[in-house]
Scaffold this active site. Structure first.
Site, PDB file in Angstrom:
ATOM      1  N   GLU A 167       0.793  -1.232   0.000  1.00  0.00           N
ATOM      2  CA  GLU A 167       0.000   0.000   0.000  1.00  0.00           C
ATOM      3  C   GLU A 167       0.826   1.283   0.000  1.00  0.00           C
ATOM      4  OE1 GLU A 167      -2.914  -0.224   3.148  1.00  0.00           O
ATOM      5  OE2 GLU A 167      -3.881  -1.960   2.268  1.00  0.00           O
ATOM      6  N   GLU A 350      -5.212  -8.688   0.872  1.00  0.00           N
ATOM      7  CA  GLU A 350      -5.830  -8.346   2.159  1.00  0.00           C
ATOM      8  C   GLU A 350      -7.307  -8.135   1.930  1.00  0.00           C
ATOM      9  OE1 GLU A 350      -4.345  -5.069   4.552  1.00  0.00           O
ATOM     10  OE2 GLU A 350      -2.261  -5.597   4.092  1.00  0.00           O
TER      11      GLU A 350
HETATM   12  C1  GBH Z   1      -4.384  -2.163   5.621  1.00  0.00           C
HETATM   13  O1  GBH Z   1      -4.547  -0.813   5.328  1.00  0.00           O
HETATM   14  C2  GBH Z   1      -2.995  -2.399   6.087  1.00  0.00           C
HETATM   15  O2  GBH Z   1      -2.177  -2.919   5.058  1.00  0.00           O
HETATM   16  C3  GBH Z   1      -2.912  -3.272   7.311  1.00  0.00           C
HETATM   17  O3  GBH Z   1      -1.624  -3.198   7.858  1.00  0.00           O
HETATM   18  C4  GBH Z   1      -3.982  -2.854   8.283  1.00  0.00           C
HETATM   19  O4  GBH Z   1      -3.862  -3.472   9.531  1.00  0.00           O
HETATM   20  C5  GBH Z   1      -5.311  -3.185   7.656  1.00  0.00           C
HETATM   21  O5  GBH Z   1      -5.431  -2.608   6.408  1.00  0.00           O
HETATM   22  C6  GBH Z   1      -6.508  -2.784   8.499  1.00  0.00           C
HETATM   23  O6  GBH Z   1      -6.541  -1.410   8.691  1.00  0.00           O
HETATM   24  O7  GBH Z   1     -12.727   5.878   5.706  1.00  0.00           O
HETATM   25  O8  GBH Z   1     -14.456   4.229   5.955  1.00  0.00           O
HETATM   26  O9  GBH Z   1     -13.631   4.750   3.758  1.00  0.00           O
HETATM   27  C7  GBH Z   1      -5.856  -0.461   5.000  1.00  0.00           C
HETATM   28  C8  GBH Z   1      -6.024   0.949   4.534  1.00  0.00           C
HETATM   29  C9  GBH Z   1      -7.281   2.888   4.713  1.00  0.00           C
HETATM   30  C10 GBH Z   1      -8.436   0.833   4.251  1.00  0.00           C
HETATM   31  C11 GBH Z   1      -8.552   3.497   5.189  1.00  0.00           C
HETATM   32  C12 GBH Z   1      -9.754   1.503   4.608  1.00  0.00           C
HETATM   33  C13 GBH Z   1     -10.810   3.803   4.840  1.00  0.00           C
HETATM   34  C14 GBH Z   1     -12.110   3.356   5.334  1.00  0.00           C
HETATM   35  N1  GBH Z   1      -7.305   1.483   4.843  1.00  0.00           N
HETATM   36  N2  GBH Z   1      -9.700   2.908   4.580  1.00  0.00           N
HETATM   37  S1  GBH Z   1     -13.327   4.629   5.176  1.00  0.00           S
END
Ligand code: GBH
Length: 449
Positions: A167, A350
């Site tokens: 990411e 993921e």
């Molecule tokens: C991943 O990132 C990571 O790779 C991992 O390490 C982490 O633990 C896992 O996900 C869980 O968080 O604002 O409601 O639209 C995920 C990146 C960024 C995904 C924020 C969801 C927004 C949700 N994320 N995103 S929302």
């Protein structure tokens, strides 16, 4: 629930983790500090002052964790390698004890028929490199390629499939632009060079892996972007360009998307040099996709950013308040297949959700996680039926762990971890996934590939 349809033969059934989120042992056996150690130690960065110092103590408890994976019947395990265990200050002399840890882990996995799929970088840059500018410095891409060569030479006799970066969008946006993740810099759009340097590192690492006969891919967090109403098309496409296309177009189309909405002339803050895009567009062997939810965008009320996020109404939400839209994953996969004609095979590297578990008589029930995973697997299956070549699924995640800025408050694991005692308790979802994998493997000829 109706039976899960059959996935193609050879489909990989996996789980995914990351080093800083589970290993702990941050000072053991010569490991150097990473940006996450330094960031988490700073006051006010992580919820309740939590750190990854102990995390799930996986560094010491890995044999138990590998047995738990064996119990799931997994055919793949995606984990990340802590760069500063291998090269304590980011480059220079190799710390043999750090390499030995991953060497043992790989052997333990292979003994149980689980294919190891390491990620070389999941956000924990050696602090020594951050001191030199981190991903703002082009040199970091070259240090990343050297570190990749070291790991490929150490494990490449047993590990065939590799992931370069996790990411890069989140790392740029939260780590360097907004500062809510390590290294906690607030450069706003001046952070664009970190996108280019990460991608350059990915391209160089891809070449290093492929020249050794190994397979390379990158894991991008992707989201299908939709305009809230027809008048929001321009805002939605500006967001799509930043979140998705900035990190996929250069790899699969050999050029950057239009970033003029962000005041960029296509040079990513002057960081792009002749020949870079050729390196970045080296064809990867697969594409990793991390999917959590779709994104709804509208034109901002105030000038500033070219987009504004809107709330998706009328859908269930996770404990983290993220919207649950399984069909967004099918939609994304089908869109990408159209957008990138040369798209290589895809792995979902993921997908999962945070659930506030219910503990009853020592058992941990998470029916909401079962429903989430079940629905997303069906969405992947639907995409396969529409012609998308998806080869595997790595759910996030094995253990409740250090969830970055949220500390230990959000629980994404198939296995509950008591963060006081380190006792692991498989949840209902663990049994569900185990049964699903066993059923799939018995009805198709899939297995380790
Ligand atoms: C991943 O990132 C990571 O790779 C991992 O390490 C982490 O633990 C896992 O996900 C869980 O968080 O604002 O409601 O639209 C995920 C990146 C960024 C995904 C924020 C969801 C927004 C949700 N994320 N995103 S929302």
């Amino acid at each position: 629930m109706t039976a899960m349809p059959d996935f193609p033969p050879g489909f990989v059934w996996g789980v995914s983790t990351a080093a800083y989120q589970i290993e702990g042992a941050t000072k053991d056996d010569g490991r150097g500090p990473s940006v996450w150690d330094v960031f988490a130690a700073r006051e006010g960065t992580i919820s309740d002052g939590h750190t990854g110092d102990v995390a799930c103590d996986h560094y010491h408890r890995w044999p138990e964790d590998v047995s738990l994976m064996g119990g799931l019947g997994l055919t793949g395990y995606r984990f990340s390698i802590s760069w500063s265990r291998i090269l304590p200050s980011g480059s220079g002399a190799v710390n043999a004890a750090g390499v030995a840890f991953y060497d043992r882990l790989v052997d333990g996995l292979l003994e149980r028929g689980i294919a190891p799929v390491p990620t070389l970088f999941h956000w924990d840059l050696p602090q020594g490199l951050e001191d030199g500018g981190g991903w703002m410095n082009r040199d970091t891409a070259h240090r990343f390629a050297e570190y990749t060569e070291i790991m490929a030479d150490a494990l490449g006799d047993r590990v065939k499939r590799w992931i370069t970066l996790n990411e890069p969008f989140v790392h740029m946006a939260w780590g360097y632009a907004l500062g809510s993740h390590a290294p906690g810099r607030v450069l706003l759009f001046d952070a664009l060079p970190t996108a280019h340097h990460q991608l350059l590192g990915h391209g160089l690492a891809t070449r290093a892996l492929q020249s050794r006969g190994l397979e390379a891919m990158i894991s991008n967090n992707c989201t299908p972007v939709s305009p809230e109403s027809p008048g929001d098309e321009a805002a939605a496409s500006a967001y799509d360009n930043l979140h998705n296309r900035l990190f996929l177009d250069p790899i699969h189309l050999g050029r950057y998307p239009d970033l003029s909405a962000y005041g960029d002339d296509g040079t990513l803050g002057g960081s792009v040099r002749d020949g870079d895009l050729e390196i970045i567009s080296t064809r990867p062997d697969a594409q990793g996709i991390n999917y959590y939810n779709p994104t709804l965008i509208r034109t901002p009320a105030e000038p500033g950013l070219p987009f504004e996020e809107a709330r998706i109404e009328g859908v269930p939400r996770t404990a983290f308040d993220w919207p649950i839209v399984p069909d967004g994953l099918r939609e994304l996969l089908v869109r990408f297949k159209q957008r990138y004609p040369g798209l290589p095979p895809v792995y979902i590297t993921e997908n999962g959700c945070s659930v506030a578990d219910e503990v009853v008589d020592g058992a941990v029930h998470d029916p909401d996680r079962v429903a989430y995973l079940d629905a997303h697997l069906r969405a992947i299956h639907a995409a396969i039926e529409e012609g998308v070549d998806v080869r595997g699924y790595f759910t996030w995640t094995l253990l409740d762990n250090f969830e970055w800025a949220e500390g230990y408050h959000q629980r994404f694991g198939l296995i509950h971890v008591d963060h006081e005692t380190q006792v692991r308790t498989p949840k209902t979802s663990y049994g569900w996934y185990r049964d699903l994998i066993a059923d799939q493997l018995s009805r198709t000829s899939s297995g380790t590939s």
